[in-house]
Design a protein around this motif. Structure first.
Motif, mmCIF file in Angstrom:
data_model
loop_
_atom_site.group_PDB
_atom_site.id
_atom_site.type_symbol
_atom_site.label_atom_id
_atom_site.label_comp_id
_atom_site.label_asym_id
_atom_site.label_seq_id
_atom_site.Cartn_x
_atom_site.Cartn_y
_atom_site.Cartn_z
ATOM 1 N N ILE A 1 0.563 2.213 4.309
ATOM 2 C CA ILE A 1 -0.719 2.458 4.969
ATOM 3 C C ILE A 1 -0.444 2.663 6.446
ATOM 4 N N HIS A 2 -1.007 3.724 7.023
ATOM 5 C CA HIS A 2 -0.831 4.022 8.444
ATOM 6 C C HIS A 2 -2.169 3.897 9.160
ATOM 7 N N ILE A 3 -2.219 3.083 10.184
ATOM 8 C CA ILE A 3 -3.398 2.985 11.050
ATOM 9 C C ILE A 3 -2.905 3.105 12.486
ATOM 10 N N GLY A 4 -3.187 4.234 13.106
ATOM 11 C CA GLY A 4 -2.718 4.481 14.463
ATOM 12 C C GLY A 4 -3.868 4.744 15.410
ATOM 13 N N LEU A 5 -3.718 4.336 16.657
ATOM 14 C CA LEU A 5 -4.734 4.577 17.677
ATOM 15 C C LEU A 5 -4.154 5.472 18.763
ATOM 16 N N ALA A 6 -4.816 6.596 18.994
ATOM 17 C CA ALA A 6 -4.450 7.482 20.091
ATOM 18 C C ALA A 6 -5.433 7.270 21.242
ATOM 19 N N VAL A 7 -4.902 7.189 22.442
ATOM 20 C CA VAL A 7 -5.728 7.046 23.635
ATOM 21 C C VAL A 7 -5.400 8.205 24.564
ATOM 22 N N GLY A 8 -6.413 8.987 24.904
ATOM 23 C CA GLY A 8 -6.188 10.159 25.740
ATOM 24 C C GLY A 8 -5.275 11.183 25.081
ATOM 25 N N GLY A 9 -5.283 11.208 23.755
ATOM 26 C CA GLY A 9 -4.483 12.192 23.023
ATOM 27 C C GLY A 9 -3.051 11.786 22.778
ATOM 28 N N ALA A 10 -2.668 10.565 23.154
ATOM 29 C CA ALA A 10 -1.289 10.101 22.969
ATOM 30 C C ALA A 10 -1.259 8.917 22.007
ATOM 31 N N ALA A 11 -0.311 8.935 21.080
ATOM 32 C CA ALA A 11 -0.137 7.803 20.165
ATOM 33 C C ALA A 11 0.154 6.554 20.984
ATOM 34 N N THR A 12 -0.639 5.515 20.784
ATOM 35 C CA THR A 12 -0.566 4.322 21.636
ATOM 36 C C THR A 12 -0.306 3.052 20.847
ATOM 37 N N LEU A 13 -0.952 2.903 19.720
ATOM 38 C CA LEU A 13 -0.835 1.693 18.901
ATOM 39 C C LEU A 13 -0.622 2.101 17.454
ATOM 40 N N GLY A 14 0.202 1.356 16.749
ATOM 41 C CA GLY A 14 0.426 1.693 15.352
ATOM 42 C C GLY A 14 0.638 0.478 14.478
ATOM 43 N N VAL A 15 0.106 0.565 13.263
ATOM 44 C CA VAL A 15 0.376 -0.411 12.212
ATOM 45 C C VAL A 15 0.784 0.372 10.966
ATOM 46 N N VAL A 16 1.938 0.032 10.423
ATOM 47 C CA VAL A 16 2.439 0.618 9.186
ATOM 48 C C VAL A 16 2.690 -0.532 8.221
ATOM 49 N N TYR A 17 2.002 -0.509 7.084
ATOM 50 C CA TYR A 17 2.100 -1.624 6.142
ATOM 51 C C TYR A 17 2.569 -1.130 4.786
ATOM 52 N N ARG A 18 3.668 -1.700 4.341
ATOM 53 C CA ARG A 18 4.178 -1.426 2.989
ATOM 54 C C ARG A 18 3.773 -2.591 2.088
ATOM 55 N N PRO A 19 2.791 -2.386 1.204
ATOM 56 C CA PRO A 19 2.301 -3.499 0.385
ATOM 57 C C PRO A 19 3.367 -4.081 -0.542
ATOM 58 N N VAL A 20 4.178 -3.214 -1.160
ATOM 59 C CA VAL A 20 5.240 -3.701 -2.033
ATOM 60 C C VAL A 20 6.342 -4.281 -1.153
ATOM 61 N N GLY A 21 6.517 -5.581 -1.215
ATOM 62 C CA GLY A 21 7.453 -6.256 -0.335
ATOM 63 C C GLY A 21 6.785 -6.878 0.871
ATOM 64 N N ASP A 22 5.476 -6.613 1.042
ATOM 65 C CA ASP A 22 4.686 -7.225 2.126
ATOM 66 C C ASP A 22 5.384 -7.092 3.474
ATOM 67 N N ARG A 23 5.636 -5.835 3.884
ATOM 68 C CA ARG A 23 6.359 -5.554 5.129
ATOM 69 C C ARG A 23 5.411 -4.840 6.088
ATOM 70 N N LEU A 24 5.153 -5.440 7.251
ATOM 71 C CA LEU A 24 4.190 -4.892 8.190
ATOM 72 C C LEU A 24 4.851 -4.638 9.542
ATOM 73 N N TYR A 25 4.855 -3.370 9.936
ATOM 74 C CA TYR A 25 5.345 -2.970 11.257
ATOM 75 C C TYR A 25 4.141 -2.779 12.178
ATOM 76 N N SER A 26 4.270 -3.192 13.424
ATOM 77 C CA SER A 26 3.188 -2.954 14.378
ATOM 78 C C SER A 26 3.766 -2.864 15.777
ATOM 79 N N GLY A 27 3.057 -2.154 16.648
ATOM 80 C CA GLY A 27 3.529 -2.043 18.009
ATOM 81 C C GLY A 27 2.568 -1.297 18.905
ATOM 82 N N VAL A 28 2.744 -1.497 20.197
ATOM 83 C CA VAL A 28 2.007 -0.782 21.226
ATOM 84 C C VAL A 28 3.028 -0.162 22.164
ATOM 85 N N VAL A 29 2.892 1.127 22.403
ATOM 86 C CA VAL A 29 3.832 1.834 23.264
ATOM 87 C C VAL A 29 3.846 1.187 24.649
ATOM 88 N N GLY A 30 5.037 0.864 25.124
ATOM 89 C CA GLY A 30 5.181 0.224 26.418
ATOM 90 C C GLY A 30 5.068 -1.285 26.394
#
Length: 277
Positions: free
Chosen positions: A104-133
């Protein structure tokens, strides 16, 4: 720069809720349909997760735009300074093949630039997240660790992520030119970029025009938060402003150390293949 703590916590929560829904469908003999124009399979998991995520984001952030794969709402990004880009099920073919490599991909763009992201793989319960900078992390089984791309700069030592479903001539050319010998298969774009972000791989190429901004907004934010780079095959950044949703120039994801050496080689072959005007 704002901290985006509320946005991160909310996106993580929504991703996990959608993940539970996907796994419920995954455990059933679900039907598979095919999108018009050869755009791949779609299941009730795609549409139900799309509705869940979009509705939850609109409730939490009513002033933001939301662009999602299974919704016809691309104009929202042009009207909004902040816009969420959602892929409710990246890797539907992997879902259909039941190999677990979907996300599952949930990303937030601010001013047209990718800024925040969450990537969740349900099988294995693996969640990546981050904010640029501001950095990123991966959470597995309740334990979190900081994301950081590798510092491998020598092209021949790079670990390349490749798709399970297809192998292109362009990829073969790049591999031969750079002398790459280590390859690993995976499904979802988000899973591939997540592996780069946690230093388990170094390079990923998507060498066709069959991807869209909702595929890469969240993975880009996660990868860049970890110190990596995601551009088109020509080395130019993608904009998330709603002017164009299709990634007509492919994707190049790489650690920062190797990018200056890899990108010109990739661009040269992409130009020959007609992917770069």
């Amino acid at each position: 720069m704002p901290s985006f703590d509320t946005e991160l916590d909310t996106a993580r929560r929504i991703a996990r809720e959608a993940g539970r829904l996907l796994l419920e469908v995954y455990a059933t003999p679900f039907a598979v349909e095919h999108k018009a124009g050869g755009l791949g399979p779609v299941t009730e998991a795609d549409t139900r997760a799309n509705e869940l995520i979009v509705s939850a984001l609109r409730r939490a952030f009513p002033g933001d735009g939301v662009v999602a794969e299974e919704s016809d709402n691309g104009a929202e990004a042009r009207r909004s300074v902040r816009c969420w880009f959602v892929d409710p099920l990246d890797g539907t073919q992997e879902f259909v093949n039941r190999n677990g490599e979907f996300a599952i991909h949930i990303g937030l763009a601010v001013g047209g630039a990718a800024t925040l992201g969450v990537v969740y793989r349900p099988v294995g319960d693996r969640l990546y997240s981050g904010v640029v900078g501001q950095g990123g992390e991966v959470e597995v089984d309740g334990e979190r660790r900081v994301l950081r791309v590798s510092d491998v700069a020598e092209p021949s030592r790079l670990r390349l992520m490749v798709s399970r479903s297809h192998r292109s001539t362009l990829t073969q050319q790049v591999v031969a030119r750079l002398g790459i010998t280590h390859e690993q298969e995976a499904g979802s774009v988000g899973i591939k970029c997540g592996l780069l972000a946690e230093s388990a791989a170094d390079l990923y190429l998507h060498v066709s025009d069959r991807s869209y901004r909702w595929d890469n907004c969240a993975p880009e934010a996660v990868l860049r938060a970890a110190g990596g780079v995601l551009t088109d095959l020509g080395g130019a950044p993608y904009r998330y402003d709603g002017v164009e949703l299709q990634n007509k120039r492919g994707l190049l994801a790489c650690n920062a150390a190797a990018f200056p050496q890899v990108q010109p080689v990739v661009a040269a072959f992409a130009r020959e293949a007609g992917l770069l005007a």
